[in-house]
Enzyme design. Structure first.
Site, PDB file in Angstrom:
ATOM      1  N   ASN A  37      -8.050   5.763  -8.956  1.00  0.00           N
ATOM      2  CA  ASN A  37      -8.404   5.207  -7.641  1.00  0.00           C
ATOM      3  C   ASN A  37      -8.623   3.708  -7.805  1.00  0.00           C
ATOM      4  O   ASN A  37      -8.532   3.160  -8.911  1.00  0.00           O
ATOM      5  CB  ASN A  37      -9.653   5.905  -7.076  1.00  0.00           C
ATOM      6  CG  ASN A  37      -9.871   5.577  -5.608  1.00  0.00           C
ATOM      7  OD1 ASN A  37      -8.933   5.635  -4.823  1.00  0.00           O
ATOM      8  ND2 ASN A  37     -11.080   5.210  -5.230  1.00  0.00           N
ATOM      9  N   ARG A  75       5.397   0.532  -4.920  1.00  0.00           N
ATOM     10  CA  ARG A  75       4.099   0.555  -5.611  1.00  0.00           C
ATOM     11  C   ARG A  75       4.098   1.756  -6.577  1.00  0.00           C
ATOM     12  O   ARG A  75       4.597   2.813  -6.229  1.00  0.00           O
ATOM     13  CB  ARG A  75       2.924   0.672  -4.619  1.00  0.00           C
ATOM     14  CG  ARG A  75       2.719  -0.604  -3.807  1.00  0.00           C
ATOM     15  CD  ARG A  75       1.400  -0.593  -3.061  1.00  0.00           C
ATOM     16  NE  ARG A  75       0.275  -0.923  -3.916  1.00  0.00           N
ATOM     17  CZ  ARG A  75      -0.991  -0.825  -3.522  1.00  0.00           C
ATOM     18  NH1 ARG A  75      -1.278  -0.388  -2.297  1.00  0.00           N
ATOM     19  NH2 ARG A  75      -1.981  -1.149  -4.337  1.00  0.00           N
ATOM     20  N   ALA A 122      -2.987   5.817  -0.381  1.00  0.00           N
ATOM     21  CA  ALA A 122      -1.930   6.704  -0.888  1.00  0.00           C
ATOM     22  C   ALA A 122      -1.222   7.521   0.190  1.00  0.00           C
ATOM     23  O   ALA A 122       0.017   7.480   0.286  1.00  0.00           O
ATOM     24  CB  ALA A 122      -2.518   7.602  -1.980  1.00  0.00           C
ATOM     25  N   ARG A 133      -1.464   0.439   3.288  1.00  0.00           N
ATOM     26  CA  ARG A 133      -1.907   0.780   1.933  1.00  0.00           C
ATOM     27  C   ARG A 133      -2.745   2.048   2.038  1.00  0.00           C
ATOM     28  O   ARG A 133      -3.014   2.535   3.128  1.00  0.00           O
ATOM     29  CB  ARG A 133      -2.637  -0.383   1.217  1.00  0.00           C
ATOM     30  CG  ARG A 133      -3.378  -1.356   2.035  1.00  0.00           C
ATOM     31  CD  ARG A 133      -4.567  -0.800   2.732  1.00  0.00           C
ATOM     32  NE  ARG A 133      -5.432  -0.057   1.824  1.00  0.00           N
ATOM     33  CZ  ARG A 133      -6.296   0.861   2.191  1.00  0.00           C
ATOM     34  NH1 ARG A 133      -6.432   1.198   3.473  1.00  0.00           N
ATOM     35  NH2 ARG A 133      -7.038   1.498   1.317  1.00  0.00           N
ATOM     36  N   ASP A 141      -5.543   7.889  -5.603  1.00  0.00           N
ATOM     37  CA  ASP A 141      -4.105   7.623  -5.538  1.00  0.00           C
ATOM     38  C   ASP A 141      -3.294   8.623  -6.334  1.00  0.00           C
ATOM     39  O   ASP A 141      -2.118   8.837  -6.069  1.00  0.00           O
ATOM     40  CB  ASP A 141      -3.802   6.215  -6.053  1.00  0.00           C
ATOM     41  CG  ASP A 141      -4.186   5.209  -4.997  1.00  0.00           C
ATOM     42  OD1 ASP A 141      -5.392   4.921  -4.874  1.00  0.00           O
ATOM     43  OD2 ASP A 141      -3.288   4.763  -4.266  1.00  0.00           O
TER      44      ASP A 141
END
Ligand code: MRU
Length: 352
Positions: free
Chosen positions: A252, A92, A51, A49, A242
């Site tokens: 974020n 995602r 970004a 995980r 992100d």
């Protein structure tokens, strides 16, 4: 030189290997993934995980899938490559680095075809570019560390939210890169790590990797941040992102917006560190950033034990948007952008 001793994600001879972030800090184990679909599932389930790390994993996954299809007829190979990219892209929604990496890889494949290369040639170019995406991210994090260190006073307590560290990138980190850069510049740094409900990236991951580096770190619950700022115990905040919209609005981890508002109220500077690949120039403002909602059990359960009554309504919003007006500066690998971000970020993109 301060550096992690773990490898977030790597392309191995026949797969993609990643440290299983769901098991940290109690177990340091690695998973070997053998198809693009397995990589997509690992991204969705948060084995990996953060970004930049998501983008790198997707690039390695796409290269792996291409390598496995090298014997196909070229038209079939091209079609299946695009299918793999879409499976990875759907894993995602919020981190723009995911789509950025996949589009870059598909562009490389198209250029290789246009140059007349066969499947093996396309695979070779894809493997090379996936490694480049990884290596460029590491270099970007180190550059952010050097630029960001200049924002940090000689002695400071820095608050961070979620994990924007080596585990969220190729290594070194974005927000934690700034912290590492300040430590390497011999500044006296203490870190306050928000635990970051509900997935506990702060308690499990930031605490783990900073402790490994010997950086003075104290874990707090998210709700303690305001009280500590009010008491004058925080000199600055630095977080990752992100997706940053063209106007500087910052998506974020959920809770970041609250931290930013508390920082403004208490005159604490709020900084964001992110590579250029996190800036979405096609997204004019934060209202257009897709925000992921995740499985309610992440909120209703703690390590498999139910803590909320059955049948209760639940929201599990994974990210929030901090309006640009709360952000004092954005640190990228190209330097430090200051408001108005619409102009400073565009200048950075254009090399001005
Ligand atoms: O849900 P996560 O753990 O992927 O969220 C990660 C974050 O919010 C990070 O701050 C962001 O991706 C930046 S990582 C350098």
């Amino acid at each position: 030189m301060i550096d992690g001793t773990f490898r977030t994600v790597a392309r191995t001879a026949d797969g993609v290997r990643m440290i299983d972030q769901r098991r940290l800090p109690l177990e340091e184990t690695y998973l070997d993934l053998n198809s693009p679909a397995e990589v997509a599932t690992a991204i969705r389930d948060m084995v990996v995980r953060g970004a930049p790390a998501i983008g790198i994993s997707a690039a390695f996954g796409l290269a792996l899938g291409a390598d496995q299809k090298v014997a196909l007829d070229p038209a079939e190979f091209d079609a299946r490559l695009r299918q793999d990219a879409e499976v990875l892209r759907a894993s995602r929604p919020t981190a723009v680095n995911l789509g950025w990496a996949l589009d870059r890889m598909l562009g490389v494949a198209d250029a290789a075809r246009a140059a007349g290369l066969d499947n093996a040639g396309v695979v070779e170019r894809l493997e090379r570019d996936a490694r480049r995406i990884h290596d460029e991210d590491l270099a970007a994090c180190r550059a952010m560390g050097r630029f960001g260190a200049g924002l940090v006073p000689g002695e400071a307590t820095i608050l961070t939210h979620c994990n924007a560290g080596g585990l969220a990138t190729a290594g070194y980190g974005t927000a934690l890169g700034v912290i590492r850069g300040a430590v390497e510049a011999n500044k006296k740094i203490r870190v306050l790590a928000d635990e970051t409900r509900p997935f506990l990236q702060g308690a499990r991951l930031t605490a783990w990797e900073l402790q490994k580096d010997g950086i003075d770190t104290t874990l707090i619950t998210d709700s303690m941040a305001g009280s500590l700022m009010r008491a004058g115990e925080v000199q600055l905040v630095v977080v990752g992102s992100d997706r940053i919209a063209a106007n500087g609005d910052v998506a974020n981890k959920i809770g970041t917006y609250s931290v930013a508002v508390l920082a403004r109220e208490n005159d604490v500077p709020f900084y964001v560190a992110a590579p250029m690949s996190t800036i979405d120039f096609d997204c004019p403002d934060g209202d257009l950033i897709p925000i992921e909602e995740r499985d309610p059990t992440e909120v209703t359960e703690l390590f498999g034990t139910r803590v909320a009554p059955p049948g209760i309504g639940v929201r599990n919003i994974a990210f929030d948007v901090t309006p640009a007006r709360y952000v004092k500066a954005i640190v990228t690998e190209r330097g430090i952008a200051r408001p108005p971000f619409q102009d400073s970020l565009a200048r950075m993109r254009d090399g001005g």
